[in-house]
Design an enzyme around this catalytic site. Sequence first.
Site, short mmCIF file in Angstrom:
data_model
loop_
_atom_site.label_atom_id
_atom_site.label_comp_id
_atom_site.label_asym_id
_atom_site.label_seq_id
_atom_site.Cartn_x
_atom_site.Cartn_y
_atom_site.Cartn_z
N THR A 27 -6.24 5.87 -43.58
CA THR A 27 -6.52 5.55 -45.17
C THR A 27 -7.61 5.39 -45.24
O THR A 27 -8.43 4.64 -45.26
CB THR A 27 -5.40 4.96 -44.30
OG1 THR A 27 -6.11 3.08 -44.63
CG2 THR A 27 -3.62 4.89 -44.65
N VAL A 62 -8.08 0.68 -41.33
CA VAL A 62 -7.40 0.97 -43.00
C VAL A 62 -8.50 0.06 -43.11
O VAL A 62 -9.54 -0.54 -42.98
CB VAL A 62 -6.43 -0.79 -42.25
CG1 VAL A 62 -5.89 -1.54 -43.57
CG2 VAL A 62 -5.06 -0.03 -41.47
N VAL A 88 -10.88 -1.08 -38.68
CA VAL A 88 -11.51 -1.36 -40.01
C VAL A 88 -12.14 -0.90 -40.61
O VAL A 88 -13.41 -0.36 -39.93
CB VAL A 88 -11.97 -3.22 -39.92
CG1 VAL A 88 -12.34 -3.23 -41.80
CG2 VAL A 88 -10.97 -3.29 -39.04
N LYS A 89 -12.08 0.25 -41.51
CA LYS A 89 -13.02 0.41 -42.09
C LYS A 89 -13.95 0.01 -43.34
O LYS A 89 -13.23 -1.02 -43.95
CB LYS A 89 -12.50 1.46 -43.35
CG LYS A 89 -12.04 3.19 -42.69
CD LYS A 89 -11.68 3.71 -43.57
CE LYS A 89 -11.84 5.40 -43.80
NZ LYS A 89 -11.30 6.38 -43.78
N VAL A 90 -14.86 0.26 -43.38
CA VAL A 90 -16.48 -0.84 -43.81
C VAL A 90 -16.96 0.48 -44.64
O VAL A 90 -17.84 0.88 -43.99
CB VAL A 90 -17.06 -0.98 -43.26
CG1 VAL A 90 -17.64 -2.52 -44.12
CG2 VAL A 90 -16.26 -2.90 -42.14
#
Length: 230
Positions: A27, A62, A88-90
């Site tokens: 997402t 996310v 975790v998306k960065v």
Amino acid sequence: MPIFLDTGNLAEIEKFHRMGVLRGVTTNPTILFKEGVTGGMKGIEDRSRLIAKLIAPYPLSVEVTAPDRATALAQARTFAGWADNIVVKVTVHGPEGELENMELIHELETRHDIRVNVTAMMSAQQCFLAAMAGASYVSLFGGRVNNMGYNACDEIRTLRTVLDRFGLRAQIIVGSTREVLNVIEWLEAGAHIVTAVPSLLEGMLVHPYTKETVRMFLADGARLEARLKG
Ligand code: E4P
């Protein structure tokens, strides 16, 4: 683990998960906004927990949206605490090319044991450095690369070659799907994973000639049955 779904839509995720064809979900804030998620951070948490539970143990990405490193670190740790399968998306850097996200990526993976998906990347060289920093996943935006006028397949091939040559463990996710063909051509070029929008997966399955053939089988099946009865 070749196919992820690039959506926040629960019904679509359920549909493809029941078919057994998805191995993860990605997402981003734009996807969740378009999906009508409301209620601020609580809304994001509720939707993320639901998706994570539905697809466990497959990963759900996310994305952090905090403007500074300290808040982004806190946000990342909160997201990772929602479920074991949250990644975790960065983004690889900030809106003006600020580089502090790279330190954050390294810190999350090496000091906090949090899996990171580095996102919004448009070249093999960005992905290579993100992999060097320790990212578990590197996301190349294939459709945007093609839209800029150079071929995503070339970037994917180059990236896979250098990751394999130097023993870097990052998995290549190619996203930003625009055409049905993207999924198979990007996997063939060397992506470990393609994250596809749901309509494209449907497009991969349904073929007009298959429809015609199935109609023929059904009609002849009915005729055969009538003949056997008669
Ligand atoms: C990938 O993880 C992203 O969510 C996504 O594929 C972005 O694609 P876009 O170019 O359609 O925004």
